[in-house]
Design a protein around this motif. Structure first.
Motif, PDB file in Angstrom:
ATOM      1  N   GLN A 217       0.815  -1.203   0.000  1.00 47.17           N
ATOM      2  CA  GLN A 217       0.000   0.000   0.000  1.00 47.17           C
ATOM      3  C   GLN A 217       0.847   1.249   0.000  1.00 47.17           C
ATOM      4  OE1 GLN A 217      -3.126   0.360   2.836  1.00 47.17           O
ATOM      5  NE2 GLN A 217      -4.532  -0.476   1.319  1.00 47.17           N
ATOM      6  N   GLY A 218       0.429   2.202  -0.819  1.00 51.82           N
ATOM      7  CA  GLY A 218       1.121   3.479  -0.861  1.00 51.82           C
ATOM      8  C   GLY A 218       0.708   4.345   0.315  1.00 51.82           C
ATOM      9  N   ARG A 219       1.375   5.470   0.457  1.00 52.17           N
ATOM     10  CA  ARG A 219       1.013   6.390   1.534  1.00 52.17           C
ATOM     11  C   ARG A 219      -0.116   7.270   1.046  1.00 52.17           C
ATOM     12  NH1 ARG A 219       6.121   7.755   4.428  1.00 52.17           N
ATOM     13  NH2 ARG A 219       5.836   9.924   3.976  1.00 52.17           N
ATOM     14  N   ARG A 220      -1.221   7.219   1.715  1.00 52.60           N
ATOM     15  CA  ARG A 220      -2.316   8.106   1.352  1.00 52.60           C
ATOM     16  C   ARG A 220      -3.141   8.457   2.576  1.00 52.60           C
ATOM     17  NH1 ARG A 220      -4.549   3.501  -2.140  1.00 52.60           N
ATOM     18  NH2 ARG A 220      -5.040   1.969  -0.569  1.00 52.60           N
TER      19      ARG A 220
ATOM     20  N   ASP B 278      -0.233  12.366   5.094  1.00 56.76           N
ATOM     21  CA  ASP B 278       0.547  12.276   3.862  1.00 56.76           C
ATOM     22  C   ASP B 278      -0.059  13.168   2.783  1.00 56.76           C
ATOM     23  OD1 ASP B 278       2.294  10.437   4.938  1.00 56.76           O
ATOM     24  OD2 ASP B 278       0.955   8.769   4.490  1.00 56.76           O
ATOM     25  N   ARG B 279      -1.410  13.195   2.737  1.00 58.75           N
ATOM     26  CA  ARG B 279      -2.053  14.007   1.701  1.00 58.75           C
ATOM     27  C   ARG B 279      -1.820  15.493   1.967  1.00 58.75           C
ATOM     28  NH1 ARG B 279      -8.014  11.814   1.032  1.00 58.75           N
ATOM     29  NH2 ARG B 279      -7.356  10.362   2.665  1.00 58.75           N
TER      30      ARG B 279
ATOM     31  N   THR C  78       2.070  11.647  -0.757  1.00 52.13           N
ATOM     32  CA  THR C  78       1.367  10.400  -1.070  1.00 52.13           C
ATOM     33  C   THR C  78       2.168   9.614  -2.101  1.00 52.13           C
ATOM     34  OG1 THR C  78       0.125  11.578  -2.744  1.00 52.13           O
ATOM     35  CG2 THR C  78      -0.947  11.278  -0.615  1.00 52.13           C
ATOM     36  N   SER C  79       1.972   8.317  -2.095  1.00 52.72           N
ATOM     37  CA  SER C  79       2.588   7.509  -3.130  1.00 52.72           C
ATOM     38  C   SER C  79       1.585   6.449  -3.565  1.00 52.72           C
ATOM     39  CB  SER C  79       3.864   6.860  -2.615  1.00 52.72           C
ATOM     40  OG  SER C  79       3.569   6.055  -1.505  1.00 52.72           O
ATOM     41  N   LYS C  80       1.806   5.945  -4.770  1.00 51.93           N
ATOM     42  CA  LYS C  80       0.855   4.969  -5.301  1.00 51.93           C
ATOM     43  C   LYS C  80       1.134   3.592  -4.705  1.00 51.93           C
ATOM     44  CE  LYS C  80      -0.086   7.132  -9.750  1.00 51.93           C
ATOM     45  NZ  LYS C  80       0.587   7.278 -11.042  1.00 51.93           N
ATOM     46  N   ASP C  81       0.125   2.740  -4.781  1.00 56.08           N
ATOM     47  CA  ASP C  81       0.327   1.352  -4.382  1.00 56.08           C
ATOM     48  C   ASP C  81       1.377   0.727  -5.291  1.00 56.08           C
ATOM     49  OD1 ASP C  81      -1.606   1.737  -2.573  1.00 56.08           O
ATOM     50  OD2 ASP C  81      -3.124   0.498  -3.534  1.00 56.08           O
TER      51      ASP C  81
END
Lengths: 303, 275
Positions: A42-45, A49-50, A55-58
């Motif tokens: 899981q990415g950071r969301r 993070d937002r 944020t980062s993608k999965d």
């Protein structure tokens, strides 16, 4: 293309690019099956993070991978670095849960590690405070708590002998060379009599000469024990020397099986004469082509 | 040939062992300090209270050559005072460790507990242990137990924090090995986590005993009665600076020995891991 009694096949319709044409000969029950395994990190969301724009993608490490391995087969998994080979091995070991899909051993789903799978770690994972004897003894005692002490001792000595470490029983890991440490790792994994042996780049940290020596040792021990083995490796020669089947993976993300190759050479195999076998160079060239193509793609994707 | 040539060029200094060189320098430094001291006192640069180096050396020898004499309650050899202080430190330290190690293990194993207790540790850690002295007196109404109380508090935090750290940061692969063998939680703690955390725990104990030995002098100056801290304060009242210097050197030596003993213990539980 896929027959139910093939010794080894890639089941999944999406992934099954090619199955090696060979050995549909004798019926062998599937011992280890991976069914549509996916691994997504899981990415950071989160809210924080937002807010901070981090944020980062999965990240999809493994996508929908299926594989069946029959009993007493030596299988190598080879692929470019970062393709999720080690993740796959950890999933088989039960050390990490896949995001979706299941691992079946003898038809039963497994979700956690158990001594039916013995693991040989790349970094040996010996306890520094235990001697060679104690490291192996710890495994035997944990797995067979009811075994009489005398028998435990006997088992430990038997496997110390098997890997040729007699006389080093009382040494601690820091007094051993890398090759000797990994021999303890091998003895520890075998001493619990697992059905399946999992090896995660077991010789990756060793120098070339020691690596060759230990590969020969593994070949010799495998001839005696004939366990089902899954070996993660970077080395084409190592895969060809040891395996019955070689699973080549594509690069990550969303790594999958590219191709499964049969290694038809008779056993016991000799490192020195193996390259004189017919088909050796063709097999090797095929693997090298695939790996260099995938590795080039990995490197280009990084730029 | 070339190697021989270069070494001979480097001269005598290069041939002398580095350790020997350091020892010689160290002794020279001592001689320098002594001469400045002696000259300063003889030329009355320092306060008239300050004894000369030779006087101090004589007095030092007097104390050290007969450490265990006893002329009534108020006149005892310095050995007795050191033993009393050492006894207090060891008892207080043991109490502190007996609380800190189990507590550290528990909070090291549980992330929730660790987060719950951490604010208190962070709050109390920077407080001088001596601030607890009045509370000890109030609670325990006895100077001897107050001293032990202060030392126990002193010993608590470094051991607690190190134990927690060691237990919480056991190498993942050791735990993977235990898991893959199907080891029970208790067996994993006993056979894997504790030995893996041992170097860290002993490092905590080493820091704790060091600080406890620092604090005991101050605590005894405040609490009085016996001990090397009391001795120092008493000798100050007698204006016997030579005795105080003697005590400083001896306290340093005992501290050094304590530290070395724990260093050995640390080496002994490390098995080739970085200490």
């Amino acid at each position: 293309m896929i027959s139910s009694n093939s010794i080894f096949n890639s089941l999944d319709s999406i992934n099954s690019l090619v199955d090696s044409g060979g050995s549909n000969s004798a019926y062998q029950p599937v011992q280890l099956a991976l069914k549509q395994i996916s691994m997504v990190y899981q990415g950071r969301r989160g809210l924080l993070d937002r807010l901070t724009g981090r944020t980062s993608k999965d990240y999809v490490a493994i996508a929908d991978l299926s594989l069946e391995i029959t009993a007493n087969t030596f299988v190598s998994i080879i692929g470019p670095s970062g393709c999720g080979k080690s993740t796959l091995l950890n999933i088989i070991a039960g050390l990490i849960e896949p995001t979706s899909g299941s691992v079946l051993i003898n038809g039963k789903e497994v979700h956690s590690p158990a001594p039916d799978r013995g693991i040989i770690f790349q970094n040996y994972a010996l306890m520094p405070w235990m001697t060679v004897y104690e490291n192996i003894r710890f495994a035997v005692e944990t797995v067979f708590p009811k075994m009489p002490l005398g028998e435990q001792r006997q088992v430990v000595h038997q496997f110390i002998d098997l890997v040729g470490l007699r006389g080093a029983e009382k040494k601690h890991p820091h007094e051993l060379s890398g090759g000797m440490k990994q021999r303890v790792g091998i003895a520890r994994a075998l001493a619990i009599n697992p059905e399946i042996l999992l090896m995660d780049e077991p010789f990756g940290a060793l120098d070339a000469l020691t690596r060759g020596f230990l590969q020969d040792e593994i070949e010799r021990i495998w001839e005696q024990q004939r366990k089902t083995v899954v070996l993660i490796t970077h080395s084409i020669e190592e895969a060809i020397l040891l395996s019955d089947r070689i699973v080549m993976m594509t690069k990550g993300p969303a790594a999958k099986i590219a191709q499964i190759l049969d290694v038809p050479f008779p056993r016991p195999r000799q490192r020195e004469t193996l390259d004189q076998m017919r088909g050796y160079h063709q097999l090797k060239a095929e693997m090298e082509q695939h790996l260099s193509r995938e590795t080039r793609a990995v490197e280009e994707a990084r730029i | 040939m070339t190697i021989q040539a270069t070494t001979s060029k480097k001269g005598i200094l290069a041939k002398i062992d580095k350790n020997l060189l350091a020892t010689i320098l160290s002794l020279l430094l001592l001689a320098l300090i002594f001469s400045i001291w002696e000259l300063g006192v003889n030329n009355q640069i320092f306060s008239p209270l300050m004894p000369s180096a030779t006087q101090t050396a004589q007095d030092f020898w007097k104390w050290v050559s007969n450490p265990f004499y006893e002329n009534g309650n108020n006149d005892k050899g310095i050995g007795w005072h050191l033993l009393v202080s050492l006894r207090r430190v060891l008892i207080g330290f043991s109490i502190g460790a007996a609380i800190a190690i189990p507590l550290g293990i528990v909070i090291g194993l549980s992330e929730v507990l660790s987060k719950a207790i951490d604010p208190y540790i962070q709050l109390l850690k920077p407080v001088s242990p001596l601030a607890w002295l009045p509370i000890g007196l109030g609670l325990l109404k006895d100077s001897e137990s107050t001293a032990l109380f202060v030392i126990a508090i002193t010993s608590l935090f470094p051991t607690l924090i190190n134990t927690k750290f060691g237990v919480a940061n056991v190498d993942r692969t050791y735990l993977d090995v235990a898991r893959s063998l199907g080891a029970s939680r208790w067996r994993t703690i006993q056979k894997i986590i504790l030995p893996a955390a041992a170097p860290s725990i002993v490092a905590g104990l080493r820091i704790s005993i060091g600080i406890a030995w620092l604090v005991i002098v101050a605590a005894e100056i405040l609490v009085g009665g016996t001990g090397v801290g009391y001795f120092i304060w008493n000798e100050w009242n007698n204006l016997s600076i030579t005795s105080i210097i003697t005590a400083i050197i001896l306290v340093g030596m005992v501290g050094l020995i304590l530290d070395r003993l724990f260093g050995l213990l640390q080496y002994w539980v490390s098995f080739g891991r970085q200490v």
